[in-house]
Design a protein around this motif. Sequence first.
Motif, mmCIF file in Angstrom:
data_model
loop_
_atom_site.group_PDB
_atom_site.id
_atom_site.type_symbol
_atom_site.label_atom_id
_atom_site.label_comp_id
_atom_site.label_asym_id
_atom_site.label_seq_id
_atom_site.Cartn_x
_atom_site.Cartn_y
_atom_site.Cartn_z
ATOM 1 N N GLU A 247 38.843 56.033 33.765
ATOM 2 C CA GLU A 247 39.846 56.007 34.104
ATOM 3 C C GLU A 247 39.462 56.436 36.311
ATOM 4 O OE1 GLU A 247 44.148 56.760 32.395
ATOM 5 O OE2 GLU A 247 43.402 58.592 32.408
ATOM 6 N N GLU A 248 38.519 57.248 36.280
ATOM 7 C CA GLU A 248 37.769 58.205 37.586
ATOM 8 C C GLU A 248 37.217 56.479 37.956
ATOM 9 O OE1 GLU A 248 33.859 60.583 38.078
ATOM 10 O OE2 GLU A 248 35.463 61.487 36.663
ATOM 11 N N GLN A 249 36.065 56.330 37.553
ATOM 12 C CA GLN A 249 35.400 54.940 37.901
ATOM 13 C C GLN A 249 36.083 53.771 37.491
ATOM 14 O OE1 GLN A 249 32.228 56.223 39.068
ATOM 15 N NE2 GLN A 249 32.976 58.306 39.441
ATOM 16 N N ALA A 250 36.052 53.280 36.418
ATOM 17 C CA ALA A 250 36.647 51.752 36.896
ATOM 18 C C ALA A 250 38.387 51.235 36.664
ATOM 19 C CB ALA A 250 35.618 51.049 35.776
ATOM 20 N N LEU A 251 38.971 51.668 37.171
ATOM 21 C CA LEU A 251 40.214 51.135 36.817
ATOM 22 C C LEU A 251 40.858 51.546 38.378
ATOM 23 C CD1 LEU A 251 41.917 52.708 33.775
ATOM 24 C CD2 LEU A 251 40.460 51.024 34.387
ATOM 25 N N PRO A 252 40.250 52.808 39.077
ATOM 26 C CA PRO A 252 41.188 52.599 40.182
ATOM 27 C C PRO A 252 40.640 51.415 41.430
ATOM 28 C CG PRO A 252 39.661 54.763 39.877
ATOM 29 C CD PRO A 252 39.492 54.003 38.549
ATOM 30 N N HIS A 253 39.835 50.641 41.229
ATOM 31 C CA HIS A 253 39.208 49.562 41.627
ATOM 32 C C HIS A 253 40.543 48.106 41.080
ATOM 33 C CE1 HIS A 253 35.424 51.063 43.007
ATOM 34 N NE2 HIS A 253 35.422 51.607 41.721
ATOM 35 N N TRP A 254 40.716 48.236 39.863
ATOM 36 C CA TRP A 254 41.279 46.830 40.073
ATOM 37 C C TRP A 254 43.207 47.632 39.513
ATOM 38 C CZ3 TRP A 254 39.048 46.743 34.401
ATOM 39 C CH2 TRP A 254 37.595 46.751 34.077
ATOM 40 N N ALA A 255 44.069 46.261 39.959
ATOM 41 C CA ALA A 255 45.445 46.862 40.661
ATOM 42 C C ALA A 255 46.250 46.071 39.204
ATOM 43 C CB ALA A 255 45.372 45.229 41.178
ATOM 44 N N THR A 256 45.292 45.592 37.899
ATOM 45 C CA THR A 256 46.111 44.897 36.844
ATOM 46 C C THR A 256 44.741 44.653 36.007
ATOM 47 O OG1 THR A 256 46.880 43.251 36.945
ATOM 48 C CG2 THR A 256 48.122 44.870 37.437
ATOM 49 N N PHE A 257 44.715 44.936 34.853
ATOM 50 C CA PHE A 257 44.118 44.633 33.565
ATOM 51 C C PHE A 257 44.476 44.287 32.720
ATOM 52 C CE2 PHE A 257 44.117 49.349 33.123
ATOM 53 C CZ PHE A 257 43.955 49.616 31.780
ATOM 54 N N THR A 258 43.667 43.870 31.358
ATOM 55 C CA THR A 258 43.995 43.431 30.167
ATOM 56 C C THR A 258 43.446 44.117 29.008
ATOM 57 O OG1 THR A 258 44.547 41.056 31.359
ATOM 58 C CG2 THR A 258 44.292 41.022 28.442
ATOM 59 N N ILE A 259 43.698 44.901 27.912
ATOM 60 C CA ILE A 259 43.105 45.140 27.054
ATOM 61 C C ILE A 259 42.821 44.849 25.928
ATOM 62 C CG2 ILE A 259 42.811 46.569 25.279
ATOM 63 C CD1 ILE A 259 44.668 48.721 27.425
ATOM 64 N N TRP A 260 42.121 43.914 25.328
ATOM 65 C CA TRP A 260 40.865 42.506 25.044
ATOM 66 C C TRP A 260 40.922 43.362 23.437
ATOM 67 C CZ3 TRP A 260 37.354 37.730 26.543
ATOM 68 C CH2 TRP A 260 37.314 37.025 25.603
ATOM 69 N N ASN A 261 41.657 43.469 23.261
ATOM 70 C CA ASN A 261 42.177 43.633 21.547
ATOM 71 C C ASN A 261 43.667 44.669 21.014
ATOM 72 O OD1 ASN A 261 41.754 44.448 19.416
ATOM 73 N ND2 ASN A 261 40.297 45.834 19.121
ATOM 74 N N ALA A 262 44.058 43.669 20.442
ATOM 75 C CA ALA A 262 45.590 43.973 20.656
ATOM 76 C C ALA A 262 45.813 44.847 18.898
ATOM 77 C CB ALA A 262 47.023 42.907 20.122
ATOM 78 N N GLY A 263 44.488 44.996 18.509
ATOM 79 C CA GLY A 263 44.488 46.069 17.164
ATOM 80 C C GLY A 263 44.330 47.129 17.561
ATOM 81 N N PRO A 320 41.520 37.773 33.195
ATOM 82 C CA PRO A 320 41.174 39.022 33.723
ATOM 83 C C PRO A 320 41.217 39.581 35.069
ATOM 84 C CG PRO A 320 39.810 36.914 35.000
ATOM 85 C CD PRO A 320 40.953 36.793 34.435
ATOM 86 N N PRO A 321 40.922 40.951 34.900
ATOM 87 C CA PRO A 321 39.874 41.425 34.551
ATOM 88 C C PRO A 321 40.032 42.162 33.094
ATOM 89 C CG PRO A 321 40.566 43.088 36.135
ATOM 90 C CD PRO A 321 40.777 41.943 36.311
ATOM 91 N N PHE A 322 39.066 42.599 32.236
ATOM 92 C CA PHE A 322 39.610 43.124 30.548
ATOM 93 C C PHE A 322 38.696 43.989 30.529
ATOM 94 C CE2 PHE A 322 39.721 38.493 30.765
ATOM 95 C CZ PHE A 322 40.667 37.754 30.191
ATOM 96 N N VAL A 323 39.195 45.172 29.666
ATOM 97 C CA VAL A 323 39.250 46.132 29.224
ATOM 98 C C VAL A 323 38.398 45.907 27.479
ATOM 99 C CG1 VAL A 323 38.744 48.642 28.769
ATOM 100 C CG2 VAL A 323 39.650 47.997 30.391
ATOM 101 N N ILE A 324 37.257 45.241 27.059
ATOM 102 C CA ILE A 324 36.859 45.141 25.977
ATOM 103 C C ILE A 324 37.040 46.401 25.092
ATOM 104 C CG2 ILE A 324 35.216 43.491 24.414
ATOM 105 C CD1 ILE A 324 34.978 42.374 26.964
ATOM 106 N N CYS A 325 37.234 46.413 23.771
ATOM 107 C CA CYS A 325 38.253 47.034 22.913
ATOM 108 C C CYS A 325 37.431 46.399 21.190
ATOM 109 C CB CYS A 325 38.953 48.103 22.335
ATOM 110 S SG CYS A 325 39.915 49.077 23.890
ATOM 111 N N VAL A 326 36.667 45.859 21.618
ATOM 112 C CA VAL A 326 35.816 44.954 20.522
ATOM 113 C C VAL A 326 34.231 45.351 20.202
ATOM 114 C CG1 VAL A 326 35.588 42.611 19.412
ATOM 115 C CG2 VAL A 326 37.234 42.787 20.611
ATOM 116 N N LYS A 327 34.210 45.514 19.180
ATOM 117 C CA LYS A 327 32.368 46.689 18.564
ATOM 118 C C LYS A 327 31.677 44.678 18.674
ATOM 119 C CE LYS A 327 33.398 49.845 16.340
ATOM 120 N NZ LYS A 327 32.594 51.217 18.124
ATOM 121 N N LEU A 328 30.788 45.075 19.905
ATOM 122 C CA LEU A 328 29.778 43.762 19.993
ATOM 123 C C LEU A 328 29.018 43.944 18.865
ATOM 124 C CD1 LEU A 328 28.252 44.461 23.168
ATOM 125 C CD2 LEU A 328 29.941 42.814 22.664
#
Length: 354
Positions: A247-263, A320-328
Amino acid sequence: FPSAFLITHQAPLSVILPVHDAEPWLDECLGSVLQQDFEGSMELSIFNDASKDKSMTIIEKWKKKLEDSGILVVIGGHDSPSPRGVGYSKNQAVAQSSGSHLCFLDADDVMMPQRVRLQHEAALRHPKSIIGCQVTREPPNSTERYTRWINQLAPDQLLTQVFTSNGPTVIMPTWFCSRAWFAHVGPFDEGGRGVPEDLLFFYEHLRKGGGVVRVDQSLLLYRYHPGAATHSVLETTIWAHRVCFLEEQALPHWATFTIWNAGRQGRRLYRSLTTGSQRKVAAFCDVDENKIRKGFYCYEDSQERPKPRIPVLHFRAARPPFVICVKLDLTGGVFEDNLRSLNLQEGRDFLHFS
């Protein structure tokens, strides 16, 4: 910052070694200090954190061997009933040392002979960076996915994958940096058991504009065992720090974003965000037809009225942009292929969080 961290008459290099009940591994660890092929002067700074085993006996035995070979050994410590923790021990070992560069070593690990030399060369080229290296895991079949991640991150991913659950993109037992930079960033948090002092230091390092560099050779035998201090840190503690840093470092740069993983993991991230960050979530995306068919996720515990209903889309329909919550590395390459098919740029268009 304590003046002891900035000593005027400096040896070129200090190996920083906190010790707590390390009897089973110390002979091998200290032997690896002796075997370094670094040609400059070197000291070993040991801080004994209330060991109750024979660690000090082993240290005293090796002190003579090391000093006979020209390596100054500085020993500090305490014998209180309880240890003060890894952060405190590292800070004390740094404070009593005198080198212009610091090579961090854990008592249960083993350095390859060229470690100090190669990381020192890299540190001279990158004075505001933490220098890491590749590792060899012991036992070899422990934490295979984590070890691959440590060793195979591309250079730019050392900065783009700092939000993942794996922690610092160069692991603490491989850290090497200048004393001046350590003093600028540090010291380590001294909260003791259960505090991820390496992660907190790493985040502060990044906040202050520090770089991350990895020497692409295996320079450390990195041991896995049940007694390692890292096991004392709760996953929920690390999660909370990671969300705050995102929240401090990344999200301020994005007006909106998508969370990849609806689980489960994606919804957990959404619930962990502040209300302001939640309002930036345009959608969840997934490949699960059942989740997509439902069409939305309703945050039932929200205090807002009406309760937020976040769309759930197929990943190709999401923006995009995406915050990816899928384990690699867990889907046989399917997730990675899906991500590559979108031709996105890591760091700008997506970040890994899981």
